[in-house]
Scaffold this motif. Sequence first.
Motif, PDB file in Angstrom:
ATOM      1  N   ASP A 173       0.822  -1.212   0.000  1.00  0.00           N
ATOM      2  CA  ASP A 173       0.000   0.000   0.000  1.00  0.00           C
ATOM      3  C   ASP A 173       0.862   1.271   0.000  1.00  0.00           C
ATOM      4  O   ASP A 173       0.418   2.342   0.409  1.00  0.00           O
ATOM      5  CB  ASP A 173      -0.973   0.009   1.185  1.00  0.00           C
ATOM      6  CG  ASP A 173      -0.260  -0.107   2.522  1.00  0.00           C
ATOM      7  OD1 ASP A 173       0.989  -0.257   2.519  1.00  0.00           O
ATOM      8  OD2 ASP A 173      -0.926  -0.051   3.564  1.00  0.00           O
ATOM      9  N   ASN A 174       2.115   1.116  -0.448  1.00  0.00           N
ATOM     10  CA  ASN A 174       3.036   2.244  -0.680  1.00  0.00           C
ATOM     11  C   ASN A 174       3.521   2.964   0.578  1.00  0.00           C
ATOM     12  O   ASN A 174       3.932   4.118   0.510  1.00  0.00           O
ATOM     13  CB  ASN A 174       2.407   3.265  -1.637  1.00  0.00           C
ATOM     14  CG  ASN A 174       2.375   2.766  -3.066  1.00  0.00           C
ATOM     15  OD1 ASN A 174       3.304   2.086  -3.512  1.00  0.00           O
ATOM     16  ND2 ASN A 174       1.310   3.066  -3.780  1.00  0.00           N
ATOM     17  N   ARG A 175       3.519   2.280   1.704  1.00  0.00           N
ATOM     18  CA  ARG A 175       4.153   2.835   2.902  1.00  0.00           C
ATOM     19  C   ARG A 175       5.617   2.396   2.929  1.00  0.00           C
ATOM     20  O   ARG A 175       5.949   1.288   2.497  1.00  0.00           O
ATOM     21  CB  ARG A 175       3.457   2.345   4.175  1.00  0.00           C
ATOM     22  CG  ARG A 175       2.049   2.921   4.382  1.00  0.00           C
ATOM     23  CD  ARG A 175       1.415   2.367   5.646  1.00  0.00           C
ATOM     24  NE  ARG A 175       1.121   0.942   5.545  1.00  0.00           N
ATOM     25  CZ  ARG A 175       1.784  -0.017   6.183  1.00  0.00           C
ATOM     26  NH1 ARG A 175       2.804   0.287   6.990  1.00  0.00           N
ATOM     27  NH2 ARG A 175       1.443  -1.289   6.031  1.00  0.00           N
ATOM     28  N   GLN A 176       6.485   3.262   3.417  1.00  0.00           N
ATOM     29  CA  GLN A 176       7.890   2.883   3.517  1.00  0.00           C
ATOM     30  C   GLN A 176       8.070   1.804   4.572  1.00  0.00           C
ATOM     31  O   GLN A 176       7.507   1.889   5.663  1.00  0.00           O
ATOM     32  CB  GLN A 176       8.765   4.099   3.844  1.00  0.00           C
ATOM     33  CG  GLN A 176       8.956   5.032   2.679  1.00  0.00           C
ATOM     34  CD  GLN A 176      10.069   6.041   2.929  1.00  0.00           C
ATOM     35  OE1 GLN A 176      10.838   5.931   3.880  1.00  0.00           O
ATOM     36  NE2 GLN A 176      10.154   7.048   2.071  1.00  0.00           N
ATOM     37  N   GLY A 177       8.845   0.784   4.253  1.00  0.00           N
ATOM     38  CA  GLY A 177       9.109  -0.300   5.191  1.00  0.00           C
ATOM     39  C   GLY A 177       8.729  -1.648   4.616  1.00  0.00           C
ATOM     40  O   GLY A 177       8.296  -1.754   3.464  1.00  0.00           O
ATOM     41  N   LEU A 178       8.906  -2.661   5.441  1.00  0.00           N
ATOM     42  CA  LEU A 178       8.580  -4.032   5.067  1.00  0.00           C
ATOM     43  C   LEU A 178       7.288  -4.470   5.735  1.00  0.00           C
ATOM     44  O   LEU A 178       6.925  -3.960   6.798  1.00  0.00           O
ATOM     45  CB  LEU A 178       9.710  -4.973   5.503  1.00  0.00           C
ATOM     46  CG  LEU A 178      11.056  -4.826   4.782  1.00  0.00           C
ATOM     47  CD1 LEU A 178      12.163  -5.476   5.607  1.00  0.00           C
ATOM     48  CD2 LEU A 178      10.992  -5.456   3.390  1.00  0.00           C
ATOM     49  N   GLU A 179       6.613  -5.435   5.125  1.00  0.00           N
ATOM     50  CA  GLU A 179       5.455  -6.042   5.786  1.00  0.00           C
ATOM     51  C   GLU A 179       5.918  -6.730   7.062  1.00  0.00           C
ATOM     52  O   GLU A 179       7.062  -7.185   7.162  1.00  0.00           O
ATOM     53  CB  GLU A 179       4.769  -7.020   4.848  1.00  0.00           C
ATOM     54  CG  GLU A 179       4.114  -6.360   3.649  1.00  0.00           C
ATOM     55  CD  GLU A 179       3.297  -7.333   2.832  1.00  0.00           C
ATOM     56  OE1 GLU A 179       2.081  -7.438   3.082  1.00  0.00           O
ATOM     57  OE2 GLU A 179       3.879  -7.990   1.955  1.00  0.00           O
ATOM     58  N   SER A 180       5.051  -6.818   8.061  1.00  0.00           N
ATOM     59  CA  SER A 180       5.453  -7.240   9.401  1.00  0.00           C
ATOM     60  C   SER A 180       6.144  -8.597   9.447  1.00  0.00           C
ATOM     61  O   SER A 180       7.161  -8.755  10.135  1.00  0.00           O
ATOM     62  CB  SER A 180       4.253  -7.229  10.343  1.00  0.00           C
ATOM     63  OG  SER A 180       3.235  -8.085   9.871  1.00  0.00           O
ATOM     64  N   ASP A 181       5.631  -9.586   8.707  1.00  0.00           N
ATOM     65  CA  ASP A 181       6.257 -10.910   8.759  1.00  0.00           C
ATOM     66  C   ASP A 181       7.634 -10.896   8.103  1.00  0.00           C
ATOM     67  O   ASP A 181       8.590 -11.499   8.603  1.00  0.00           O
ATOM     68  CB  ASP A 181       5.358 -11.969   8.120  1.00  0.00           C
ATOM     69  CG  ASP A 181       4.981 -11.647   6.691  1.00  0.00           C
ATOM     70  OD1 ASP A 181       5.086 -10.481   6.284  1.00  0.00           O
ATOM     71  OD2 ASP A 181       4.585 -12.579   5.960  1.00  0.00           O
ATOM     72  N   THR A 182       7.759 -10.166   6.988  1.00  0.00           N
ATOM     73  CA  THR A 182       9.063 -10.051   6.322  1.00  0.00           C
ATOM     74  C   THR A 182      10.030  -9.259   7.183  1.00  0.00           C
ATOM     75  O   THR A 182      11.216  -9.597   7.303  1.00  0.00           O
ATOM     76  CB  THR A 182       8.913  -9.375   4.949  1.00  0.00           C
ATOM     77  OG1 THR A 182       7.992 -10.127   4.160  1.00  0.00           O
ATOM     78  CG2 THR A 182      10.246  -9.291   4.222  1.00  0.00           C
ATOM     79  N   ARG A 183       9.543  -8.202   7.807  1.00  0.00           N
ATOM     80  CA  ARG A 183      10.394  -7.369   8.664  1.00  0.00           C
ATOM     81  C   ARG A 183      10.998  -8.190   9.793  1.00  0.00           C
ATOM     82  O   ARG A 183      12.181  -8.040  10.124  1.00  0.00           O
ATOM     83  CB  ARG A 183       9.596  -6.198   9.229  1.00  0.00           C
ATOM     84  CG  ARG A 183      10.432  -5.169   9.991  1.00  0.00           C
ATOM     85  CD  ARG A 183       9.557  -4.025  10.493  1.00  0.00           C
ATOM     86  NE  ARG A 183      10.355  -2.933  11.043  1.00  0.00           N
ATOM     87  CZ  ARG A 183      10.822  -2.902  12.286  1.00  0.00           C
ATOM     88  NH1 ARG A 183      10.560  -3.911  13.116  1.00  0.00           N
ATOM     89  NH2 ARG A 183      11.541  -1.871  12.705  1.00  0.00           N
ATOM     90  N   ALA A 184      10.176  -9.068  10.387  1.00  0.00           N
ATOM     91  CA  ALA A 184      10.665  -9.902  11.488  1.00  0.00           C
ATOM     92  C   ALA A 184      11.795 -10.820  11.015  1.00  0.00           C
ATOM     93  O   ALA A 184      12.791 -11.021  11.722  1.00  0.00           O
ATOM     94  CB  ALA A 184       9.523 -10.727  12.067  1.00  0.00           C
TER      95      ALA A 184
END
Length: 286
Positions: A243-254
Amino acid sequence: MAENETSNQIIEGRKTFFIAPDDSLLPEKYLEDFMARGYEAYIISDDRYCPLKVKIDIIIKTFRDSILFFYIDSVVEGIEWANYILDLQAKNDGNILIGVLYSKRADSEEKKQLERYYLYDVGIQCGCIGLEFQRTKNFALIDKVMFANQACGRRQNVRAICDSSSKVVFEIENMQYTGRVLDVSLSHFSATFEYPLDVTPGYKIKNMLVSINGLHFSTDALVIMSRSYSNSSMYVFVYLTPDNRQGLESDTRAKVLQKTYQMISDKVKNLLWAKFDAARKIIIKH
């Protein structure tokens, strides 16, 4: 060690060392969570392999930009914390950053005496913090102190140097590109390409397949900068969620957090272990 990575690259960046903490109050799993906040932190335990004083001297000489938090309720042979920290502060002419941790005191007067001694008589710069017996509260306590003492240094995110097999693959207008990933953090990564990409800062790339030290994930990303790099072209990409927010999706970020923590901490631990081992051999000879 990653190709072309030097000891200087491992040493650079502010690091925080917790000296002989109580695991029930400050568990090791907090270190990964601290990295998510931009703090590179390590626990240094007391053991029979190498004396704690020797370890501390090695840390101070090796990591010039570091913060040391001493858990003064820990019983360590040959160390009386009040005098030791006073001597350490004086010997280094106040040029090292020291904080003190202790189990929260029920007696408010004892707490005041502790704080008066370490903050004013010794002159430590990084606070005197009483840890709660409910350890869930201690993360927030230490997090506030680390933020106040700029434990992240000049970095907003801790960066891990990748091995030579790390790569990124994606398509632009039906043309496939493959680059070598140089480093990665929780906010961005950089990669080199043999030829320049036909993109400018602000260009969005979808479905990038990234492989870092054996971890594979996909993400969208935004090109934020480019420059020449050793006969190739280097680009820096900021992660974007669907949805074009900076960062990674939560599962990928973890997963990326876990991998970067492992990559960074393993190298620092290996460097320290080699120095501790060398010091131990000198002690045994004498």
